[in-house]
Structure formats: structure tokens, C-alpha cells
Design an enzyme around this catalytic site. Structure first.
Site, short mmCIF file in Angstrom:
data_model
loop_
_atom_site.label_atom_id
_atom_site.label_comp_id
_atom_site.label_asym_id
_atom_site.label_seq_id
_atom_site.Cartn_x
_atom_site.Cartn_y
_atom_site.Cartn_z
N PHE A 141 -29.32 -8.94 40.47
CA PHE A 141 -29.97 -8.81 41.77
C PHE A 141 -29.46 -7.55 42.48
O PHE A 141 -28.70 -6.76 41.92
CB PHE A 141 -29.69 -10.06 42.62
CG PHE A 141 -30.74 -11.15 42.44
CD1 PHE A 141 -31.54 -11.22 41.31
CD2 PHE A 141 -30.93 -12.12 43.43
CE1 PHE A 141 -32.52 -12.23 41.16
CE2 PHE A 141 -31.88 -13.13 43.30
CZ PHE A 141 -32.68 -13.18 42.16
N TRP A 200 -43.18 -9.18 50.66
CA TRP A 200 -43.14 -10.38 49.81
C TRP A 200 -44.35 -11.29 50.03
O TRP A 200 -44.72 -12.07 49.16
CB TRP A 200 -41.84 -11.18 50.03
CG TRP A 200 -40.67 -10.61 49.28
CD1 TRP A 200 -39.53 -10.09 49.82
CD2 TRP A 200 -40.55 -10.50 47.86
NE1 TRP A 200 -38.70 -9.65 48.82
CE2 TRP A 200 -39.30 -9.89 47.60
CE3 TRP A 200 -41.36 -10.81 46.78
CZ2 TRP A 200 -38.83 -9.62 46.31
CZ3 TRP A 200 -40.92 -10.54 45.50
CH2 TRP A 200 -39.66 -9.96 45.27
N TRP A 231 -42.58 -10.44 39.79
CA TRP A 231 -41.13 -10.61 39.87
C TRP A 231 -40.62 -11.48 38.71
O TRP A 231 -41.23 -12.51 38.39
CB TRP A 231 -40.78 -11.24 41.22
CG TRP A 231 -39.30 -11.31 41.47
CD1 TRP A 231 -38.54 -10.36 42.09
CD2 TRP A 231 -38.42 -12.37 41.10
NE1 TRP A 231 -37.24 -10.77 42.13
CE2 TRP A 231 -37.12 -12.00 41.52
CE3 TRP A 231 -38.56 -13.59 40.45
CZ2 TRP A 231 -36.00 -12.80 41.34
CZ3 TRP A 231 -37.45 -14.39 40.25
CH2 TRP A 231 -36.19 -13.99 40.70
N ASP A 271 -26.48 -9.41 47.78
CA ASP A 271 -26.86 -8.05 48.19
C ASP A 271 -25.69 -7.24 48.76
O ASP A 271 -25.77 -6.71 49.88
CB ASP A 271 -28.05 -8.09 49.18
CG ASP A 271 -29.25 -8.85 48.62
OD1 ASP A 271 -29.32 -8.99 47.38
OD2 ASP A 271 -30.10 -9.30 49.40
N TRP A 318 -43.12 -4.19 37.27
CA TRP A 318 -42.80 -4.60 38.64
C TRP A 318 -41.51 -3.98 39.17
O TRP A 318 -40.51 -3.92 38.45
CB TRP A 318 -42.64 -6.11 38.67
CG TRP A 318 -41.98 -6.65 39.91
CD1 TRP A 318 -40.64 -6.88 40.10
CD2 TRP A 318 -42.62 -7.00 41.13
NE1 TRP A 318 -40.43 -7.36 41.37
CE2 TRP A 318 -41.63 -7.46 42.02
CE3 TRP A 318 -43.96 -6.98 41.56
CZ2 TRP A 318 -41.92 -7.89 43.31
CZ3 TRP A 318 -44.25 -7.42 42.86
CH2 TRP A 318 -43.23 -7.86 43.71
N GLU A 357 -31.33 -10.70 54.17
CA GLU A 357 -31.07 -10.08 52.87
C GLU A 357 -30.70 -8.61 53.07
O GLU A 357 -30.90 -8.03 54.14
CB GLU A 357 -32.34 -10.14 51.98
CG GLU A 357 -32.86 -11.55 51.76
CD GLU A 357 -34.04 -11.63 50.78
OE1 GLU A 357 -33.97 -12.42 49.84
OE2 GLU A 357 -35.04 -10.90 50.96
N ASN A 370 -39.02 -4.28 43.00
CA ASN A 370 -38.86 -4.54 44.44
C ASN A 370 -37.73 -3.66 44.98
O ASN A 370 -37.86 -2.42 44.88
CB ASN A 370 -38.79 -6.03 44.78
CG ASN A 370 -37.81 -6.87 44.03
OD1 ASN A 370 -37.98 -7.14 42.86
ND2 ASN A 370 -36.76 -7.32 44.69
N ASP A 371 -36.66 -4.20 45.50
CA ASP A 371 -35.69 -3.41 46.28
C ASP A 371 -35.15 -2.16 45.58
O ASP A 371 -34.84 -2.20 44.40
CB ASP A 371 -34.43 -4.25 46.58
CG ASP A 371 -34.73 -5.64 47.05
OD1 ASP A 371 -35.90 -5.99 47.19
OD2 ASP A 371 -33.76 -6.38 47.26
C1 FRU Z 1 -34.83 -8.85 48.54
C2 FRU Z 1 -34.28 -9.72 47.42
C3 FRU Z 1 -32.77 -9.66 47.42
C4 FRU Z 1 -32.42 -10.00 46.00
C5 FRU Z 1 -33.56 -9.35 45.25
C6 FRU Z 1 -33.99 -10.11 44.02
O1 FRU Z 1 -36.14 -8.42 48.32
O2 FRU Z 1 -34.74 -11.04 47.57
O3 FRU Z 1 -32.15 -10.51 48.36
O4 FRU Z 1 -31.17 -9.51 45.62
O5 FRU Z 1 -34.64 -9.25 46.14
O6 FRU Z 1 -34.96 -9.39 43.31
#
Ligand code: FRU
Length: 500
Positions: A111, A321, A74, A180, A47, A232, A49-50
Site C-alpha cells: 500500500f 474513489w 484496483w 500511509d 490501473w 488517509e 491510484n495514489d
Molecule cells: C488511498 C488508499 C490508501 C492505501 C491505498 C491502497 O487512495 O486507500 O489509504 O494505502 O489507497 O491502494
């Protein structure tokens, strides 16, 4: 009559042949089942994400990313790591920052955050400079978030190994949600500036520092924009105005709700001035402006310390998401957008964000397809003009009844992407959609520049005035394109595979 030997030989060859066929069948099927793009970044497995810590250092573009080393959804958030020389071909490196237990025994996830090239203002560099990352430490217990603060880690070997700063955290205001951080060097005042969010208060905070380890609050930004969902991943950067010679404006972008409503996540931006202390949005700007109307562009941030000062490059997470943990990819889940170059354009009294594919993308072109109208392929670049006074467009990823339509509605003056018939759509009730973005015709036309890299579709309209990023999981093998209505100047290129 066949003797026993020839009979055995015959049997063996039949057996080998059937194995061979099985092998070929698996090889052909695999890419369809995996839905792994060829030139968009994806993690080798599991997985993501950001995007995190985007920084250029010593000839390498670094891409860190939110990563679960242990699974396809996640969790266990850590910083994965890859480097590139051209923003298209990525070399995978080991996890840079894994989750850990701190001295107090707190489970700490890594994060999102930022990386800068520090010319030893921190005193942590062994040579003239080093990489410093500041990320959100997410303290949790039994699946519950307890606290978030900002930690620092540093690397003296071009990001290959990292040490946690022994006086962490570097910023803690005692909140459960505070995250963040994005840091950049503000040359005019010769200091580091950090932007980060208090997500549930819809507030961006700005801090300053001379050494990356001690931070002082400068100001706050909020009470505006779309606050239908938590904020975020903020970022603050200066962009040139394309049609005002020599002019630059500051842009504050962040992630939050989507123009289609708070069931989905999306990005917004504000244009104004930053004097080293405070960001103030220009009076003429609308309260809310969205970066994208596509469903699959989130958590975008820009590169630090790019070699050519003339460009700003953003990468976002090509997912949402709302359904992100369910997309039907195999072997990995989550991808990064094509890197894009940002600028502004003054349209009437308003500065609008312009987004174009990175210039390096031309290197992806293989051959131009002569019979463009009959082209097919999972990796294609397409340019065409749609007549703005009729309904016209192009269907992509087409085979039988399956298709994804990209078109222009001349009455509503909207560009739309329709993925209600795009193949696998039933993995989540919120996936199937028609998304729309207002676009004005130019000289009676809407110009589209499209990158297809199954399962990712990016549409840049009218030289970057609108961008739509969407995923579409075409289940069949066809992948044809089919223009419809009044279209002209169609050009199609096959594209090479880059990332794996
Ligand atoms: C955005 C977020 C951030 C956080 C991260 C956690 O997608 O929710 O705010 O740092 O992903 O994975």
C-alpha cells in the site's frame, strides 16, 4: 480493353488503398477512445491510484505509484515506478515493489508509503547513501483486509532494484487499519519523523526515529476537521508565507471526505506549528480547510529532498474513489495531476494554501494561438480574466452540444466547473456534476489559468488561491474553446506532448 495483369494491379492497389485508409482511421480515432493525456503521468497500462514515495535523488525525480500489474481496476497493489528529469517527461521502469507472500505465508499487498534518501542512518546503504522506502503492508485473505503494518525496503542502485528489510515490520501496533506512512528529515532536531493514519479513528500519529528501523510514538493529531470519511495519506511540511517576508508555517494535509459530501473523496489541510514533537493548528485557522473543490484530486503528497529548498511540490491522483474504477479510459485507468508548487498566503487572520502549476510547465508551450477565441485542441494552456460582477467564463472540450463550462457566478461568488454535458457521463451515476469553489474577485476580476490535457482539466484561479481538477471524457472530435460573457486578456497556447 484491360489485360489480366493490369486488372490484377488495379485490384491490388484498390485493396492497398482501403487498408491504408483503415489504418489512418484507426490512428485518428485511437486518442479519442483511449482518453490518454499527453503530459500528465499515466501508467503504460492498467490501473493506478495514489502517488507514492515521491523523492528526488541524484538528478532524478522518482514517482512510485499504487499499481495493479494485472488489471484495469484496483487489486494486487504494488509500487509501479517512473523517473523524470523535469517532472513532465516520464521514463517507465519495472515494478519496484510487487505484492508478495511473507515468511508466514501471508498475502501482502504494497500500500501507500514514502521514500527517503538515507545517508546510512539505517546501516543498509552500501555507499554513502541509498533509497529507503517505508510502505504499508496490507495483509489480506479471500479479499478481506486482516492487518496493516509498516515495512521497509531499500535500494542501492537508484531505485532500480529493491530488497525487503529482513527484520520487517518496522512498525506494528496490531491494527487492521494503520497506514500511509510519510517520512521526512526534521533538520532542527536531526531525526526522521513519520506521520501516518489510523483511518477509522480520524487520527494522525507522529513517530520519530534516528535509523528508520525503530520508531517511537511522539504525539497524535485529530478531533478536528472533516471526519465524514476515513482519513488517509497524511503529509507534514513547512511552507513559506508569500506575503510575510521570511515567514514559514507548518502544514498537515491529508485525504478524506470531499466538500461536496462523503460520497466523494477529497483533501483537507491544517496550518500551524510543529516543534519536532507535536503539530498544533493555529487558533485563527478554520477547523476545516479543503485543498480542492474539484472532484479529481486525491492522495496528494509532496516530494522529499528537492534540490531547490525554495519549493514544495505536490502530486495527487486525478480521480475519485466514487467512480474511479469505472472511468471510460482504454488501456490504462488513473492519472497523476500536474505537479504543483505549494505556498501559503495570509488572507485576513487566516493562512490559505496557494497552489501553482510547477514552473517547468512553461516548457510545454508550443505556439501561442493568434485567433485565441477560436482555438481548439486537446492540449491547451489558457489564461483569461473574467469580470467578477457579471456571469462569465469559458467553455472547453466543446463540439456540438457537448461542452464543459468553467465559469464565475457573480452572485454566489463561486467559480464553478460544469461537466453535466461533457461527453461520456453515464458510466457512473456520481460522475456528472457541477462543482463550486468560493473565489473573491481581485480588482473586479477573476484570473483563470487553465491546463487542458484531455481528459484532465486543471483550473488555477487568482494565482493559485483556488484550484479545481476535474476529468471530462469528451466523446467528440471538436475540442473547441468558447469564452462567454465579459472576458478579457485571453491567451491560448498549444501544448507539447510529454509523457506517454
Ligand atoms: C488511498 C488508499 C490508501 C492505501 C491505498 C491502497 O487512495 O486507500 O489509504 O494505502 O489507497 O491502494
Amino acid at each position: 480493353m484491360m489485360n489480366t495483369r493490369s486488372l490484377l494491379a488495379l485490384l491490388l492497389s484498390v485493396l492497398l488503398l482501403s487498408c491504408e485508409q483503415k489504418k489512418t482511421a484507426t490512428v485518428e480515432e485511437k486518442p479519442v477512445e483511449e482518453y490518454r493525456p499527453a503530459f500528465h503521468f499515466t501508467p503504460p497500462q492498467n490501473w493506478t491510484n495514489d502517488p507514492n514515495g515521491l523523492v528526488f535523488y541524484d538528478g532524478e525525480y522518482h514517482l512510485f505509484y499504487q499499481y495493479n500489474p494485472y488489471g484495469m481496476t484496483w487489486g494486487h497493489m504494488s509500487w509501479g515506478h517512473a523517473v523524470s528529469k523535469d517532472l513532465l517527461t516520464w521514463e517507465h521502469l519495472p515494478v519496484a515493489l510487487p505484492e508478495f507472500l511473507n515468511d508466514k505465508g501471508d498475502s501482502t499487498m504494497i500500500f501507500s508509503g514514502t521514500t527517503v534518501v538515507d545517508n546510512n542512518t539505517s546501516g543498509l546503504c552500501e555507499g554513502k547513501d541509498c533509497l529507503v522506502a517505508v510502505y504499508t503492508a496490507h495483509i489480506h485473505k479471500n479479499g478481506e483486509g486482516l492487518k496493516q503494518y509498516e515495512n521497509l525496503a531499500y535500494s542501492n542502485d537508484k531505485g532500480r532494484t529493491w530488497k525487503q528489510y529482513d527484520k520487517n515490520p518496522v512498525l506494528d501496533i496490531g491494527l487492521k487499519d494503520f497506514r500511509d506512512p510519510k517520512i521526512f528529515w526534521h533538520d532542527a532536531t536531526k531525526k526522521w519523523v513519520m506521520v501516518l493514519v489510523v483511518p477509522d479513528k480520524f487520527k494522525v500519529q507522529l513517530y520519530e526515529s534516528t535509523n528508520l528501523t525503530q520508531w517511537k510514538l511522539l504525539s497524535e493529531f485529530g478531533n478536528t476537521g472533516d471526519a465524514a470519511k476515513i482519513w488517509e495519506c497524511p503529509d507534514l511540511y513547512q511552507l513559506p508565507v508569500e506575503n510575510e517576508q521570511g515567514k514559514k508555517k507548518w502544514v498537515l494535509s491529508l485525504s478524506g471526505s470531499h466538500p461536496a459530501g462523503p460520497r466523494f473523496v477529497g483533501m483537507q489541510y491544517f496550518v500551524g506549528e510543529f516543534d519536532g514533537n507535536k503539530f498544533i493548528q493555529d487558533k485563527n485557522q478554520p477547523d476545516t480547510s479543503y485543498v480542492e473543490y474539484g472532484k479529481d484530486f486525491y492522495a496528494g503528497i509532496v516530494y522529499n529532498h528537492l534540490p531547490a529548498e525554495d519549493r514544495t511540490v505536490m502530486i495527487g491522483w486525478a480521480n475519485n474513489w466514487a467512480y474511479g474504477n469505472k472511468i471510460p479510459t482504454v488501456g490504462y485507468r488513473g492519472a497523476m495531476s500536474l505537479p504543483r508548487e505549494l505556498s501559503l498566503k495570509k488572507v485576513g487572520p487566516v493562512y490559505k494554501l496557494i497552489q501553482k502549476p510547477i514552473r517547468e510547465a512553461v516548457a510545454l508551450r508550443d505556439e501561442e494561438i493568434k485567433e485565441a477565441g477560436q482555438a481548439a485542441g486537446k492540449q491547451l494552456e489558457i489564461e483569461l480574466d473574467l469580470a467578477a460582477d457579471t456571469d462569465a467564463g469559458i467553455k472547453v472540450f466543446k463540439s456540438g452540444d457537448e461542452e464543459t463550462s468553467i465559469g464565475y457566478n457573480s452572485k454566489t461568488k463561486e467559480l464553478f466547473i460544469d461537466r453535466t454535458k461533457s461527453g461520456k457521463i453515464d458510466f457512473h451515476p456520481d460522475f456528472s456534476s457541477i462543482d463550486r469553489v468560493p473565489v473573491d474577485g481581485k480588482d473586479g476580476k477573476v484570473h483563470l489559468h487553465i491546463f487542458l490535457d484531455s481528459p484532465i482539466i486543471e483550473v488555477f484561479a487568482n494565482e493559485g488561491e483556488a484550484v479545481v481538477t476535474e476529468t471530462a471524457f469528451a466523446a467528440a472530435n471538436g475540442f473547441k474553446i468558447e469564452p462567454y460573457g465579459n472576458t478579457t486578456n485571453l491567451k491560448v497556447w498549444k501544448l507539447k506532448s510529454k509523457s506517454k
